[in-house]
Design a protein around this motif. Structure first.
Motif, mmCIF file in Angstrom:
data_model
loop_
_atom_site.group_PDB
_atom_site.id
_atom_site.type_symbol
_atom_site.label_atom_id
_atom_site.label_comp_id
_atom_site.label_asym_id
_atom_site.label_seq_id
_atom_site.Cartn_x
_atom_site.Cartn_y
_atom_site.Cartn_z
ATOM 1 N N UNK A 26 -5.907 -19.802 47.078
ATOM 2 C CA UNK A 26 -4.756 -19.178 46.409
ATOM 3 C C UNK A 26 -4.849 -19.345 44.899
ATOM 4 N N UNK A 27 -5.306 -20.518 44.457
ATOM 5 C CA UNK A 27 -5.446 -20.779 43.022
ATOM 6 C C UNK A 27 -6.514 -19.891 42.405
ATOM 7 N N UNK A 28 -7.619 -19.669 43.128
ATOM 8 C CA UNK A 28 -8.660 -18.775 42.621
ATOM 9 C C UNK A 28 -8.128 -17.352 42.488
ATOM 10 N N UNK A 29 -7.359 -16.889 43.471
ATOM 11 C CA UNK A 29 -6.769 -15.551 43.402
ATOM 12 C C UNK A 29 -5.812 -15.440 42.220
ATOM 13 N N UNK A 30 -5.026 -16.493 41.989
ATOM 14 C CA UNK A 30 -4.126 -16.490 40.833
ATOM 15 C C UNK A 30 -4.922 -16.458 39.538
ATOM 16 N N UNK A 31 -5.986 -17.259 39.469
ATOM 17 C CA UNK A 31 -6.834 -17.249 38.282
ATOM 18 C C UNK A 31 -7.535 -15.923 38.087
ATOM 19 N N UNK A 32 -7.894 -15.269 39.190
ATOM 20 C CA UNK A 32 -8.496 -13.946 39.092
ATOM 21 C C UNK A 32 -7.534 -12.954 38.456
ATOM 22 N N UNK A 33 -6.255 -13.054 38.830
ATOM 23 C CA UNK A 33 -5.260 -12.196 38.203
ATOM 24 C C UNK A 33 -5.068 -12.514 36.733
ATOM 25 N N UNK A 34 -5.058 -13.814 36.405
ATOM 26 C CA UNK A 34 -4.925 -14.217 35.009
ATOM 27 C C UNK A 34 -6.065 -13.671 34.156
ATOM 28 N N UNK A 35 -7.257 -13.637 34.719
ATOM 29 C CA UNK A 35 -8.429 -13.189 33.978
ATOM 30 C C UNK A 35 -8.643 -11.682 34.106
ATOM 31 N N UNK A 36 -9.000 -11.233 35.302
ATOM 32 C CA UNK A 36 -9.429 -9.845 35.479
ATOM 33 C C UNK A 36 -8.286 -8.846 35.414
ATOM 34 N N UNK A 37 -7.111 -9.251 35.858
ATOM 35 C CA UNK A 37 -6.003 -8.310 35.905
ATOM 36 C C UNK A 37 -5.594 -7.775 34.552
ATOM 37 N N UNK A 38 -5.713 -8.594 33.533
ATOM 38 C CA UNK A 38 -5.273 -8.159 32.215
ATOM 39 C C UNK A 38 -6.180 -7.096 31.609
ATOM 40 N N UNK A 39 -7.433 -7.027 32.064
ATOM 41 C CA UNK A 39 -8.337 -6.011 31.539
ATOM 42 C C UNK A 39 -7.819 -4.618 31.861
ATOM 43 N N UNK A 40 -7.270 -4.451 33.055
ATOM 44 C CA UNK A 40 -6.765 -3.142 33.443
ATOM 45 C C UNK A 40 -5.558 -2.749 32.606
ATOM 46 N N UNK A 41 -4.616 -3.691 32.437
ATOM 47 C CA UNK A 41 -3.467 -3.406 31.585
ATOM 48 C C UNK A 41 -3.874 -3.105 30.164
ATOM 49 N N UNK A 42 -4.881 -3.829 29.672
ATOM 50 C CA UNK A 42 -5.368 -3.594 28.320
ATOM 51 C C UNK A 42 -5.979 -2.204 28.183
ATOM 52 N N UNK A 43 -6.769 -1.795 29.175
ATOM 53 C CA UNK A 43 -7.409 -0.488 29.092
ATOM 54 C C UNK A 43 -6.405 0.647 29.235
ATOM 55 N N UNK A 44 -5.423 0.478 30.120
ATOM 56 C CA UNK A 44 -4.398 1.502 30.244
ATOM 57 C C UNK A 44 -3.616 1.651 28.941
ATOM 58 N N UNK A 45 -3.262 0.517 28.346
ATOM 59 C CA UNK A 45 -2.552 0.544 27.070
ATOM 60 C C UNK A 45 -3.421 1.159 25.981
ATOM 61 N N UNK A 46 -4.690 0.775 25.960
ATOM 62 C CA UNK A 46 -5.609 1.271 24.943
ATOM 63 C C UNK A 46 -5.796 2.783 25.049
ATOM 64 N N UNK A 47 -5.834 3.297 26.276
ATOM 65 C CA UNK A 47 -5.947 4.741 26.457
ATOM 66 C C UNK A 47 -4.716 5.463 25.911
ATOM 67 N N UNK A 48 -3.543 4.901 26.167
ATOM 68 C CA UNK A 48 -2.312 5.509 25.652
ATOM 69 C C UNK A 48 -2.264 5.452 24.128
ATOM 70 N N UNK A 49 -2.691 4.328 23.563
ATOM 71 C CA UNK A 49 -2.706 4.187 22.098
ATOM 72 C C UNK A 49 -3.698 5.157 21.477
ATOM 73 N N UNK A 50 -4.875 5.264 22.077
ATOM 74 C CA UNK A 50 -5.911 6.155 21.552
ATOM 75 C C UNK A 50 -5.455 7.609 21.588
ATOM 76 N N UNK A 51 -4.708 7.978 22.628
ATOM 77 C CA UNK A 51 -4.207 9.349 22.754
ATOM 78 C C UNK A 51 -2.944 9.590 21.938
#
Length: 341
Positions: free
Chosen positions: A190-215
């Protein structure tokens, strides 16, 4: 009326969601493979727990997402050329991750995407845009440094930690040790899954935000709640479907280990993910942390338990990931540029 830029923005957003789904589909195995192998969790319950904690981890921290947005903004031109750069990175990183998944090889989605983005940014610089130095800085700090640090540290700590742990349980029966270890391994999963969200999950939010900013559809400066929720949902949905090809490699082809060493390996992995996300703000690869910890803990046994042939094959693909993704990302951007300029 839908303009070319709006259409391009929608394509980038859809590809980002697809990449997040693929990331969750692949990385589900990281948190649950050894726990399922050692019967600490059933497959169905393991995937449900991993999806929940991955979603929770994505929503709890924005440290990596902020890092990625701040590192990337300098390299992305406005409008359609910038969206083409992001699309090139997503296609290159996603194709490599999908190929490695098909072959049952655990490689880092984080490294593939950042390397592809750096390659596309370098290609953009070759065409006269600024930012090539920032692209190399992003490649060095986001890929090359973690590529060296993560496997060595995870392997060494897991190998060393087995010694005091086995000493502490030296007078206990095997059934008692296995029972406690399985409970600890379930918590560590469970801790690894939580850490995976802390690490990998933010990349998706960052890219979605970056696409909106770029457009031009959003203001730069932070990750918005909407993209963060969408990214967390796509990542968790991918985890729910589960990718058992890589799970088979991690649990059955690399190392033969007992529940005690499995608990040690996953505890070290989780600690590294939390450390990278909360303290040193370094994009630690979940795949590399888990794989290296498993090999390190499994190597510290009286009998040879590690299949080094498979380990060496995985290491070669880890080293190849930055080069392949950067080259393919650059080529895709050069191919798209005449169509979007």
């Amino acid at each position: 009326m839908i303009t070319g830029q709006s259409f391009m923005m929608v394509v980038v957003l859809l590809c980002t969601c697809a990449f997040a789904f693929l990331n969750g589909f692949r990385d589900a195995s990281n948190s649950v493979a050894v726990a399922v192998r050692n019967r600490a969790l059933t497959p169905t319950y393991a995937v449900l727990v991993a999806a929940f904690f991955t979603f929770a981890g994505t929503m709890l921290s924005t440290s990596f997402g902020v890092y990625l947005v701040s590192a990337v903004e300098l390299n992305v031109p406005d409008g359609i050329p910038g969206l083409a750069l992001l699309l090139s990175a997503l296609l290159a990183g996603g194709a490599w991750a999908l190929l490695c998944w098909w072959r049952g090889l655990p490689v880092s989605s984080t490294h593939s995407l950042i390397a592809a983005l750096a390659g596309a940014s370098g290609a953009s610089a070759l065409l006269g845009n600024d930012g090539v130095h920032d692209a190399w800085r992003m490649l060095a700090g986001g890929v090359l440094l973690p590529l060296v640090f993560t496997p060595v540290f995870a392997f060494a700590v897991s190998y060393a930690l087995v010694i005091p742990v086995t000493w502490l349980v030296r007078h206990s029966t095997a059934s008692d040790v296995n029972g406690v270890s399985r409970a600890g391994q379930a918590i560590a999963a469970c801790a690894v899954a939580l850490g995976n969200g802390l690490q990998d999950g933010q990349r998706t939010g960052a890219f979605l935000t970056l696409a909106l900013v770029t457009a031009g559809a959003a203001e730069p400066g932070s990750i918005m709640l909407g993209p963060q929720l969408l990214g967390a949902g796509c990542l968790a949905a991918g985890v729910l479907f589960g990718g058992w090809r890589i799970a088979h490699t991690l649990a059955y082809r690399l190392v033969n280990m007992d529940p005690l060493r499995g608990m040690v390996a996953q505890s070290v992995s989780a600690a590294m993910l939390f450390l990278g996300a909360m303290l040193i703000h370094l994009p630690i690869s979940t795949t590399q942390a888990v794989t290296s910890s498993i090999v390190g803990a499994g190597a510290n046994q009286r009998f040879e338990s590690v299949t080094w042939r498979h380990v060496n094959r995985i290491l070669r693909h880890w080293v190849a990931t930055p080069l392949v993704c950067a080259v393919v990302g650059g080529i895709l951007y050069l191919a798209m540029h005449p169509l979007v300029s």
